[in-house]
Design a protein around this motif. Structure first.
Motif, PDB file in Angstrom:
ATOM      1  N   VAL A  12      74.939  49.304  45.275  1.00  0.00           N
ATOM      2  CA  VAL A  12      74.682  47.878  45.490  1.00  0.00           C
ATOM      3  C   VAL A  12      73.837  47.350  44.347  1.00  0.00           C
ATOM      4  O   VAL A  12      72.846  47.957  43.952  1.00  0.00           O
ATOM      5  N   SER A  13      74.287  46.242  43.796  1.00  0.00           N
ATOM      6  CA  SER A  13      73.503  45.562  42.786  1.00  0.00           C
ATOM      7  C   SER A  13      72.594  44.589  43.529  1.00  0.00           C
ATOM      8  O   SER A  13      73.057  43.596  44.081  1.00  0.00           O
ATOM      9  N   ALA A  14      71.318  44.913  43.589  1.00  0.00           N
ATOM     10  CA  ALA A  14      70.410  44.246  44.529  1.00  0.00           C
ATOM     11  C   ALA A  14      69.407  43.344  43.823  1.00  0.00           C
ATOM     12  O   ALA A  14      68.285  43.165  44.276  1.00  0.00           O
ATOM     13  N   ILE A  15      69.841  42.740  42.730  1.00  0.00           N
ATOM     14  CA  ILE A  15      68.901  41.896  41.984  1.00  0.00           C
ATOM     15  C   ILE A  15      68.554  40.628  42.773  1.00  0.00           C
ATOM     16  O   ILE A  15      69.419  40.003  43.390  1.00  0.00           O
ATOM     17  N   GLY A  16      67.291  40.290  42.762  1.00  0.00           N
ATOM     18  CA  GLY A  16      66.817  39.003  43.276  1.00  0.00           C
ATOM     19  C   GLY A  16      67.272  38.693  44.684  1.00  0.00           C
ATOM     20  O   GLY A  16      67.152  39.498  45.599  1.00  0.00           O
ATOM     21  N   LEU A  73      67.133  24.826  35.968  1.00  0.00           N
ATOM     22  CA  LEU A  73      66.219  25.961  36.147  1.00  0.00           C
ATOM     23  C   LEU A  73      65.305  25.724  37.358  1.00  0.00           C
ATOM     24  O   LEU A  73      65.039  26.641  38.135  1.00  0.00           O
ATOM     25  N   ALA A  74      64.868  24.486  37.517  1.00  0.00           N
ATOM     26  CA  ALA A  74      63.968  24.171  38.637  1.00  0.00           C
ATOM     27  C   ALA A  74      64.663  24.340  39.984  1.00  0.00           C
ATOM     28  O   ALA A  74      64.011  24.431  41.021  1.00  0.00           O
ATOM     29  N   ARG A  75      65.997  24.367  39.974  1.00  0.00           N
ATOM     30  CA  ARG A  75      66.751  24.511  41.222  1.00  0.00           C
ATOM     31  C   ARG A  75      67.301  25.932  41.395  1.00  0.00           C
ATOM     32  O   ARG A  75      68.108  26.180  42.287  1.00  0.00           O
ATOM     33  N   SER A  76      66.917  26.842  40.517  1.00  0.00           N
ATOM     34  CA  SER A  76      67.455  28.206  40.552  1.00  0.00           C
ATOM     35  C   SER A  76      66.382  29.202  40.983  1.00  0.00           C
ATOM     36  O   SER A  76      65.196  28.984  40.752  1.00  0.00           O
ATOM     37  N   SER A  77      66.810  30.298  41.608  1.00  0.00           N
ATOM     38  CA  SER A  77      65.842  31.369  41.908  1.00  0.00           C
ATOM     39  C   SER A  77      65.897  32.467  40.851  1.00  0.00           C
ATOM     40  O   SER A  77      65.189  33.458  40.939  1.00  0.00           O
ATOM     41  N   LYS A  78      66.765  32.295  39.828  1.00  0.00           N
ATOM     42  CA  LYS A  78      66.872  33.330  38.795  1.00  0.00           C
ATOM     43  C   LYS A  78      65.786  33.113  37.747  1.00  0.00           C
ATOM     44  O   LYS A  78      66.047  32.938  36.568  1.00  0.00           O
ATOM     45  N   ASN A  79      64.556  33.065  38.207  1.00  0.00           N
ATOM     46  CA  ASN A  79      63.458  32.772  37.305  1.00  0.00           C
ATOM     47  C   ASN A  79      62.398  33.873  37.285  1.00  0.00           C
ATOM     48  O   ASN A  79      61.856  34.197  36.250  1.00  0.00           O
ATOM     49  N   VAL A  80      62.119  34.470  38.435  1.00  0.00           N
ATOM     50  CA  VAL A  80      61.109  35.534  38.463  1.00  0.00           C
ATOM     51  C   VAL A  80      61.666  36.761  39.183  1.00  0.00           C
ATOM     52  O   VAL A  80      62.488  36.637  40.089  1.00  0.00           O
ATOM     53  N   GLN A  81      61.250  37.928  38.741  1.00  0.00           N
ATOM     54  CA  GLN A  81      61.701  39.178  39.378  1.00  0.00           C
ATOM     55  C   GLN A  81      60.709  40.284  39.075  1.00  0.00           C
ATOM     56  O   GLN A  81      59.991  40.237  38.081  1.00  0.00           O
ATOM     57  N   SER A 390      84.302  54.101  42.227  1.00  0.00           N
ATOM     58  CA  SER A 390      83.337  53.579  43.185  1.00  0.00           C
ATOM     59  C   SER A 390      83.241  52.071  42.964  1.00  0.00           C
ATOM     60  O   SER A 390      83.885  51.530  42.057  1.00  0.00           O
ATOM     61  N   PHE A 391      82.453  51.406  43.801  1.00  0.00           N
ATOM     62  CA  PHE A 391      82.299  49.957  43.656  1.00  0.00           C
ATOM     63  C   PHE A 391      80.827  49.605  43.735  1.00  0.00           C
ATOM     64  O   PHE A 391      80.107  50.124  44.586  1.00  0.00           O
ATOM     65  N   ASN A 392      80.412  48.721  42.840  1.00  0.00           N
ATOM     66  CA  ASN A 392      79.054  48.202  42.934  1.00  0.00           C
ATOM     67  C   ASN A 392      79.146  46.916  43.753  1.00  0.00           C
ATOM     68  O   ASN A 392      79.693  45.913  43.292  1.00  0.00           O
ATOM     69  N   ILE A 393      78.656  46.968  44.977  1.00  0.00           N
ATOM     70  CA  ILE A 393      78.739  45.812  45.864  1.00  0.00           C
ATOM     71  C   ILE A 393      77.745  44.753  45.397  1.00  0.00           C
ATOM     72  O   ILE A 393      76.566  45.055  45.167  1.00  0.00           O
ATOM     73  N   LEU A 394      78.243  43.533  45.243  1.00  0.00           N
ATOM     74  CA  LEU A 394      77.396  42.417  44.828  1.00  0.00           C
ATOM     75  C   LEU A 394      77.256  41.497  46.029  1.00  0.00           C
ATOM     76  O   LEU A 394      78.117  40.662  46.278  1.00  0.00           O
ATOM     77  N   PRO A 395      76.205  41.651  46.819  1.00  0.00           N
ATOM     78  CA  PRO A 395      76.094  40.826  48.014  1.00  0.00           C
ATOM     79  C   PRO A 395      75.856  39.375  47.616  1.00  0.00           C
ATOM     80  O   PRO A 395      75.065  39.101  46.713  1.00  0.00           O
ATOM     81  N   PRO A 396      76.523  38.422  48.291  1.00  0.00           N
ATOM     82  CA  PRO A 396      76.296  37.020  47.940  1.00  0.00           C
ATOM     83  C   PRO A 396      74.841  36.634  48.173  1.00  0.00           C
ATOM     84  O   PRO A 396      74.278  35.865  47.420  1.00  0.00           O
ATOM     85  N   TRP A 397      74.248  37.189  49.243  1.00  0.00           N
ATOM     86  CA  TRP A 397      72.817  36.954  49.463  1.00  0.00           C
ATOM     87  C   TRP A 397      72.234  38.210  50.089  1.00  0.00           C
ATOM     88  O   TRP A 397      72.961  39.043  50.657  1.00  0.00           O
ATOM     89  N   LEU A 398      70.926  38.357  49.938  1.00  0.00           N
ATOM     90  CA  LEU A 398      70.255  39.575  50.432  1.00  0.00           C
ATOM     91  C   LEU A 398      69.165  39.199  51.435  1.00  0.00           C
ATOM     92  O   LEU A 398      68.545  38.154  51.299  1.00  0.00           O
ATOM     93  N   PRO A 399      68.928  40.075  52.413  1.00  0.00           N
ATOM     94  CA  PRO A 399      69.650  41.336  52.651  1.00  0.00           C
ATOM     95  C   PRO A 399      70.902  41.184  53.520  1.00  0.00           C
ATOM     96  O   PRO A 399      71.708  42.120  53.591  1.00  0.00           O
TER      97      PRO A 399
END
Ligand code: FMN
Length: 450
Positions: A12-16, A73-81, A390-399
């Motif tokens: 699982v690709s579990a970024i952010g 950017l202000a509307r994105s969560s891809k800013n901090v990790q 194999s497959f790297n599952i990319l969940p649309p949202w987590l968890p």
């Protein structure tokens, strides 16, 4: 007993907050989850309950999104990790089997740092560490390290290849039985089993030795993500797992064959490398329910965020009508990706809005929205037709998006006899069906004695 049946593997690709660009706004998501340890613990434990091979953290050393159009950017969560190795050290304490993969750049690191950190994670996790080897392509990252722009292509990959060689050399510093730690005699280690690297190459001069003992796996697992010619070559030469992106069976098959066919010249068997395309899977008890679930996220995309998702390749299209045709890009930032998006728009006659809605989730990866059987069928097709191991599952949202795959798709794969029902070992190499990595020096000593 015959050969064990080849089975599908999952990561699982579990970024952010997950892959969908509106993930953080999902009604059930914790909106600040990308900086909450509890958010990642829940995801890692879900993936382990699903008997996944690996918990994979993509990464960049900087915010890799342009504020384009302004306000995106202000509307994105891809800013901090979190820094991924630090996060995985914490997750090692609340999991027992799942592999822990962090991305670390070969462009903006030194090999000694990387060798030491992953060796430490391998010890801390009891043999579950993996390194996703990448080269950094963005200017935003370069500007955090005293450069205006990333080095050019060939330089980056040349450095990456030598970087991996140095890291592996450092991991072989200590032979498996180097440490005696004999209180009675006072001998801590056997000096003949310590090897100084003395590497001198085009990019690095590294003496060694590494100040971390030989790790439980011998060497952490190497994952690689990079689709170009030099990327494929690096994967064939060094990787245990490759993370790939493909939309169609034909493209995935071509990539699979291309990477595996390069391995023989490095003395490697094709099975020694697992090819893992990304897959966004959205299951529902019925197809309608799956589509309804996806629609919840699609409706949460602000147009500025949608435009930003395509601006990375097509440039800022905010001057054009959202419901009009996609214009030819005048100055595409990423040529190959711009072409893919344009082809998509032309083929399906998509407006700008429809184009960003189409890529809002998987971002170039294959997306399957349907029943658990639909998703299992899609996996089985690629798995049996030479397109994936194999497959790297990319969940649309987590968890939640991951928990749905674990609770619905995994049992369907198990029913088909295509998926494990228990972990096969405690280290990631054991789970991948691989032996511990041999130490080059131990081999040399044995060969000399024969
Ligand atoms: C599926 C995939 C995932 C990637 N993930 C990352 C990442 O997390 N961080 C990063 O800096 N680069 C990432 N990359 C970039 C690659 O490592 C590579 O350096 C870049 O794509 C340019 O090389 P390429 O043309 O060989 O793909 C990824 C590439 C692919 C294809």
């Amino acid at each position: 007993m015959g050969e064990p049946k080849r089975q599908i593997r999952l990561g699982v690709s579990a970024i952010g907050m997950g892959y969908h660009i509106a993930a953080w706004r999902h009604p059930d998501a914790s909106p600040g989850g990308n900086m909450e340890l509890a958010h990642f613990i829940r995801s890692a434990q879900a993936a382990e309950r699903g008997l996944f091979d690996m918990f994979f953290l993509a990464d960049g050393v900087g915010i890799r999104m342009y504020d384009e159009p302004p306000g995106a950017l202000a509307r994105s969560s891809k800013n901090v990790q979190f820094e991924p190795l630090t996060l995985l050290s914490a997750l090692a304490m609340v999991t027992t089997h799942i592999g822990l993969i962090a991305t670390a750049s070969t462009t903006w690191n030194e090999p000694y740092h990387v060798a030491r950190k992953f060796a430490s994670l391998d010890h801390i996790s009891g043999g579950r560490a993996g390194w996703n080897v990448v080269t950094s392509v963005t200017a935003q990252e370069a500007q955090n390290f005293g450069h205006e722009a990333p080095p050019d292509y060939d330089h980056r990959y040349d450095r990456a290849a030598e970087f991996v060689e140095v890291v592996r050399g450092l991991w072989d510093t200590w032979e498996d039985d180097a440490f005696l730690r004999d209180k009675a005699s006072g001998i801590n280690f056997n000096p003949s089993k310590l090897h100084i690297l003395n590497h001198r190459g085009r990019h690095f001069t590294v003496r060694g030795p590494l100040n971390v003992a030989r790790t439980p796996q011998g060497a952490p697992v190497i994952v690689q993500a990079g689709a170009s010619e030099p990327g494929r070559e690096l994967a064939a030469a060094t990787a245990d797992v490759v993370y790939a992106a493909a939309q169609t069976l034909e493209d995935a098959q071509a990539y699979y064959a291309s990477v595996k066919s390069r391995m023989a010249k490095y003395g490697r068997h094709p099975d020694a490398l697992k090819i893992m395309p990304g897959l966004m899977a959205i299951p529902g008890r019925t197809r309608q329910e799956a589509h309804d679930r996806y629609e919840i996220l699609q409706e949460l995309i602000h147009p500025v965020v949608g435009l930003a998702a395509i601006a990375g390749s097509l440039g800022d299209l905010s001057a054009f009508p959202l419901d009009g045709p996609v214009p030819e890009p005048t100055n595409p930032r990423m040529l190959s990706r711009a072409r893919i998006l344009l082809d998509m728009a032309r083929r399906d006659n998509l407006s700008i809005r429809q184009l960003y809605l189409a890529i809002a989730g998987g971002n170039g990866h294959r997306t399957i929205i349907g029943t658990p059987a639909d998703i299992a069928d899609a996996m089985e097709e690629w798995f049996t037709q030479g397109a994936a191991d194999s497959f790297n599952i990319l969940p649309p949202w987590l968890p939640g998006g991951l928990e749905e795959v674990v609770d619905q798709v995994v049992p369907e794969l198990q029913r088909r006899g295509l998926y494990r029902t228990a972990y096969e070992g405690r280290t990631l190499r054991a789970i991948l069906g691989a032996a511990p990595a041999p130490n080059r020096h131990a081999g040399a000593a044995r060969r000399a004695a024969e």
